[in-house]
Design a protein around this motif. Structure first.
Motif, PDB file in Angstrom:
ATOM      1  N   THR A 135       0.837  -1.205   0.000  1.00  0.00           N
ATOM      2  CA  THR A 135       0.000   0.000   0.000  1.00  0.00           C
ATOM      3  C   THR A 135       0.870   1.254   0.000  1.00  0.00           C
ATOM      4  OG1 THR A 135      -1.797  -1.122   1.163  1.00  0.00           O
ATOM      5  CG2 THR A 135      -1.754   1.278   1.275  1.00  0.00           C
ATOM      6  N   THR A 136       1.904   1.237   0.839  1.00  0.00           N
ATOM      7  CA  THR A 136       2.818   2.385   0.909  1.00  0.00           C
ATOM      8  C   THR A 136       3.584   2.559  -0.395  1.00  0.00           C
ATOM      9  OG1 THR A 136       3.076   2.069   3.299  1.00  0.00           O
ATOM     10  CG2 THR A 136       4.759   3.378   2.179  1.00  0.00           C
ATOM     11  N   SER A 137       4.048   1.446  -0.972  1.00  0.00           N
ATOM     12  CA  SER A 137       4.786   1.518  -2.237  1.00  0.00           C
ATOM     13  C   SER A 137       3.919   2.115  -3.341  1.00  0.00           C
ATOM     14  CB  SER A 137       5.258   0.121  -2.661  1.00  0.00           C
ATOM     15  OG  SER A 137       6.234  -0.381  -1.789  1.00  0.00           O
ATOM     16  N   ARG A 138       2.690   1.656  -3.430  1.00  0.00           N
ATOM     17  CA  ARG A 138       1.782   2.172  -4.453  1.00  0.00           C
ATOM     18  C   ARG A 138       1.504   3.658  -4.260  1.00  0.00           C
ATOM     19  NH1 ARG A 138      -2.622  -2.829  -4.571  1.00  0.00           N
ATOM     20  NH2 ARG A 138      -1.783  -3.892  -6.410  1.00  0.00           N
ATOM     21  N   GLU A 139       1.279   4.069  -3.028  1.00  0.00           N
ATOM     22  CA  GLU A 139       1.010   5.482  -2.750  1.00  0.00           C
ATOM     23  C   GLU A 139       2.209   6.338  -3.126  1.00  0.00           C
ATOM     24  OE1 GLU A 139      -0.027   5.641   1.355  1.00  0.00           O
ATOM     25  OE2 GLU A 139      -2.114   4.989   1.037  1.00  0.00           O
ATOM     26  N   THR A 140       3.399   5.864  -2.779  1.00  0.00           N
ATOM     27  CA  THR A 140       4.617   6.623  -3.091  1.00  0.00           C
ATOM     28  C   THR A 140       4.799   6.767  -4.596  1.00  0.00           C
ATOM     29  OG1 THR A 140       5.696   5.822  -1.069  1.00  0.00           O
ATOM     30  CG2 THR A 140       7.122   6.705  -2.797  1.00  0.00           C
ATOM     31  N   LEU A 141       4.625   5.668  -5.323  1.00  0.00           N
ATOM     32  CA  LEU A 141       4.811   5.699  -6.770  1.00  0.00           C
ATOM     33  C   LEU A 141       3.748   6.544  -7.458  1.00  0.00           C
ATOM     34  CD1 LEU A 141       5.729   1.939  -7.285  1.00  0.00           C
ATOM     35  CD2 LEU A 141       7.286   3.890  -7.503  1.00  0.00           C
ATOM     36  N   THR A 142       2.509   6.479  -6.947  1.00  0.00           N
ATOM     37  CA  THR A 142       1.426   7.281  -7.533  1.00  0.00           C
ATOM     38  C   THR A 142       1.654   8.756  -7.284  1.00  0.00           C
ATOM     39  OG1 THR A 142      -0.170   5.477  -7.262  1.00  0.00           O
ATOM     40  CG2 THR A 142      -1.058   7.695  -7.523  1.00  0.00           C
ATOM     41  N   ASN A 143       2.000   9.100  -6.056  1.00  0.00           N
ATOM     42  CA  ASN A 143       2.234  10.502  -5.706  1.00  0.00           C
ATOM     43  C   ASN A 143       3.445  11.081  -6.425  1.00  0.00           C
ATOM     44  OD1 ASN A 143       0.043  10.456  -3.966  1.00  0.00           O
ATOM     45  ND2 ASN A 143       1.275   9.957  -2.165  1.00  0.00           N
ATOM     46  N   ALA A 144       4.392  10.212  -6.738  1.00  0.00           N
ATOM     47  CA  ALA A 144       5.604  10.684  -7.424  1.00  0.00           C
ATOM     48  C   ALA A 144       5.346  11.020  -8.887  1.00  0.00           C
ATOM     49  CB  ALA A 144       6.695   9.620  -7.338  1.00  0.00           C
ATOM     50  N   ASP A 145       4.230  10.521  -9.444  1.00  0.00           N
ATOM     51  CA  ASP A 145       3.904  10.753 -10.856  1.00  0.00           C
ATOM     52  C   ASP A 145       5.071  10.289 -11.731  1.00  0.00           C
ATOM     53  OD1 ASP A 145       2.729  11.508 -13.179  1.00  0.00           O
ATOM     54  OD2 ASP A 145       2.678  13.655 -12.773  1.00  0.00           O
ATOM     55  N   VAL A 146       5.318   8.977 -11.669  1.00  0.00           N
ATOM     56  CA  VAL A 146       6.481   8.379 -12.315  1.00  0.00           C
ATOM     57  C   VAL A 146       6.558   8.719 -13.802  1.00  0.00           C
ATOM     58  CG1 VAL A 146       7.594   6.188 -12.914  1.00  0.00           C
ATOM     59  CG2 VAL A 146       6.579   6.500 -10.644  1.00  0.00           C
ATOM     60  N   LYS A 147       5.436   8.668 -14.482  1.00  0.00           N
ATOM     61  CA  LYS A 147       5.428   8.915 -15.928  1.00  0.00           C
ATOM     62  C   LYS A 147       6.056  10.259 -16.269  1.00  0.00           C
ATOM     63  CE  LYS A 147       2.213   9.405 -19.828  1.00  0.00           C
ATOM     64  NZ  LYS A 147       0.787   9.302 -20.253  1.00  0.00           N
ATOM     65  N   HIS A 148       5.601  11.323 -15.611  1.00  0.00           N
ATOM     66  CA  HIS A 148       6.117  12.655 -15.941  1.00  0.00           C
ATOM     67  C   HIS A 148       7.534  12.864 -15.410  1.00  0.00           C
ATOM     68  CE1 HIS A 148       1.750  13.396 -16.574  1.00  0.00           C
ATOM     69  NE2 HIS A 148       2.217  14.114 -17.573  1.00  0.00           N
ATOM     70  N   LEU A 149       7.837  12.293 -14.249  1.00  0.00           N
ATOM     71  CA  LEU A 149       9.187  12.416 -13.700  1.00  0.00           C
ATOM     72  C   LEU A 149      10.219  11.815 -14.648  1.00  0.00           C
ATOM     73  CD1 LEU A 149       8.923  11.596  -9.873  1.00  0.00           C
ATOM     74  CD2 LEU A 149       9.681  13.737 -10.910  1.00  0.00           C
ATOM     75  N   LEU A 150       9.949  10.609 -15.132  1.00  0.00           N
ATOM     76  CA  LEU A 150      10.923   9.940 -15.983  1.00  0.00           C
ATOM     77  C   LEU A 150      11.003  10.571 -17.373  1.00  0.00           C
ATOM     78  CD1 LEU A 150      10.466   6.158 -15.087  1.00  0.00           C
ATOM     79  CD2 LEU A 150      11.970   7.876 -14.079  1.00  0.00           C
ATOM     80  N   ARG A 151       9.876  10.994 -17.908  1.00  0.00           N
ATOM     81  CA  ARG A 151       9.921  11.648 -19.224  1.00  0.00           C
ATOM     82  C   ARG A 151      10.647  12.990 -19.144  1.00  0.00           C
ATOM     83  NH1 ARG A 151       4.002  10.335 -22.031  1.00  0.00           N
ATOM     84  NH2 ARG A 151       4.469   8.146 -22.506  1.00  0.00           N
ATOM     85  N   ASP A 152      10.444  13.708 -18.051  1.00  0.00           N
ATOM     86  CA  ASP A 152      11.152  14.977 -17.874  1.00  0.00           C
ATOM     87  C   ASP A 152      12.653  14.731 -17.724  1.00  0.00           C
ATOM     88  OD1 ASP A 152       8.793  16.351 -18.015  1.00  0.00           O
ATOM     89  OD2 ASP A 152       8.617  16.737 -15.860  1.00  0.00           O
ATOM     90  N   ALA A 153      12.999  13.669 -17.010  1.00  0.00           N
ATOM     91  CA  ALA A 153      14.415  13.340 -16.840  1.00  0.00           C
ATOM     92  C   ALA A 153      15.057  13.000 -18.181  1.00  0.00           C
ATOM     93  CB  ALA A 153      14.562  12.170 -15.869  1.00  0.00           C
ATOM     94  N   LEU A 154      14.353  12.259 -19.007  1.00  0.00           N
ATOM     95  CA  LEU A 154      14.872  11.897 -20.325  1.00  0.00           C
ATOM     96  C   LEU A 154      15.046  13.131 -21.200  1.00  0.00           C
ATOM     97  CD1 LEU A 154      15.631   9.901 -22.545  1.00  0.00           C
ATOM     98  CD2 LEU A 154      13.181   9.559 -22.992  1.00  0.00           C
ATOM     99  N   THR A 155      14.039  14.001 -21.204  1.00  0.00           N
ATOM    100  CA  THR A 155      14.117  15.218 -22.012  1.00  0.00           C
ATOM    101  C   THR A 155      15.275  16.091 -21.560  1.00  0.00           C
ATOM    102  OG1 THR A 155      11.729  15.203 -22.408  1.00  0.00           O
ATOM    103  CG2 THR A 155      12.881  17.303 -22.709  1.00  0.00           C
TER     104      THR A 155
END
Length: 293
Positions: A135-155
């Motif tokens: 539950t904690t892992s899912r909340e952390t990953l959801t709140n982190a907005d992984v999709k935008h974080l990683l795409r921004d990092a790549l750009t």
């Protein structure tokens, strides 16, 4: 979770982009995106899957994809702005740790299930702890907005790399970075060979350095000078043996850190005793492999 079916095709595409069909030799700058973009896509897909798939395999694949990203960013560090590269690698580590907190419970549960460790009454408590961690892992990953974080990092990384005026031939760059990773592994292996048997940290450093070198060889294999098949085979042996040791050590630490959950349970004490014996046995096994590196 069907992205694995296209893994070999993506690897071939990256290798083709890196090798190039033109007469001019490709540059490291031009090849970066062909390596990074598929890894980012994989990590996003696995992060999305974790929301719906509670299985250990989903979390494992996410953590591995993030570790591969960290290794790739390390490989291209000489071409990236230092501060930004450090922040992005820290981001990948943070996300991998979020997934890893649940994965650690999975490993402990799996060890108890398949070994004669006297689990008994602790199994339900372990499953509940695993559920809370998920539950904690899912909340952390959801709140982190992984999709935008990683795409921004790549750009950001792609822009940084391609604004430099100087261009580095990919083959020369890849050979140099692999050589640096090999030196790092040998240095840590030497340190571990001379460390006390109780010094697990030295063994853990070997495992991390070996894993990084393996990822780099897999990334750059099509453009590297010479064959590295024997090295890859040896690294897989190191990863397997040191990985089983790490599973035991991490499980022992996890159980001790959460001793309050098992207050008064004799079975928990039995499991800890078993883990302690296993750690010693697997340390001896890992030490034996170290002498062959």
């Amino acid at each position: 979770m069907k992205r694995d079916g296209h893994k070999e095709n993506r690897k071939a595409d990256a290798g083709a982009a890196a090798s190039g069909s033109n007469a001019s030799e490709p540059t490291a700058q031009a090849a970066f995106a062909s390596y990074a973009a598929p890894l980012v896509s994989d990590a996003i897909a696995y992060a999305n899957a974790v929301r719906d798939d509670p299985s250990p395999e989903a979390l494992h694949k996410l953590r591995v994809s993030l570790r591969r990203l960290r290794s790739l960013w390390w490989a291209f560090a000489p071409l990236l702005e230092k501060g930004e590269n450090t922040r992005q690698r820290a981001l990948y580590k943070y996300l991998a740790t979020a997934a890893g907190k649940t994965r650690d419970w999975d490993i402990l549960i799996e060890l108890i299930r398949h070994e004669d460790s006297g689990a008994g009454s602790v199994a339900p408590t372990l499953e509940k702890a695993r559920g809370d961690a998920l539950t904690t892992s899912r909340e952390t990953l959801t709140n982190a907005d992984v999709k935008h974080l990683l795409r921004d990092a790549l750009t950001s990384a792609s822009t940084d790399i391609n604004t430099a005026h100087e261009r580095v031939p990919l083959r020369k760059f890849a050979n140099k970075r692999v050589a640096a990773s090999e030196r790092s592994l040998m240095k840590r292996a030497k340190r571990a060979r001379h460390a006390k048997r109780s010094n697990y940290a030295a063994f853990h450093d070997v495992r991390k350095a070996g894993k990084k070198l393996r990822y780099l060889l897999e990334f750059f294999e099509p453009v590297l000078s010479g064959s590295h098949k024997r090295t890859l085979k040896r690294l897989k042996q190191v990863q397997k043996r040191f990985g089983t040791l790490n599973d035991i050590v991490a499980s022992e630490v996890l159980l001790r850190d959460n001793a309050g959950l098992f207050a008064g349970s004799g079975d928990a004490a039995d499991v800890l005793q078993w883990l302690h014996k296993e750690r010693k046995r697997r340390m001896r096994s890992a030490a034996g492999l170290l002498r062959k590196l």
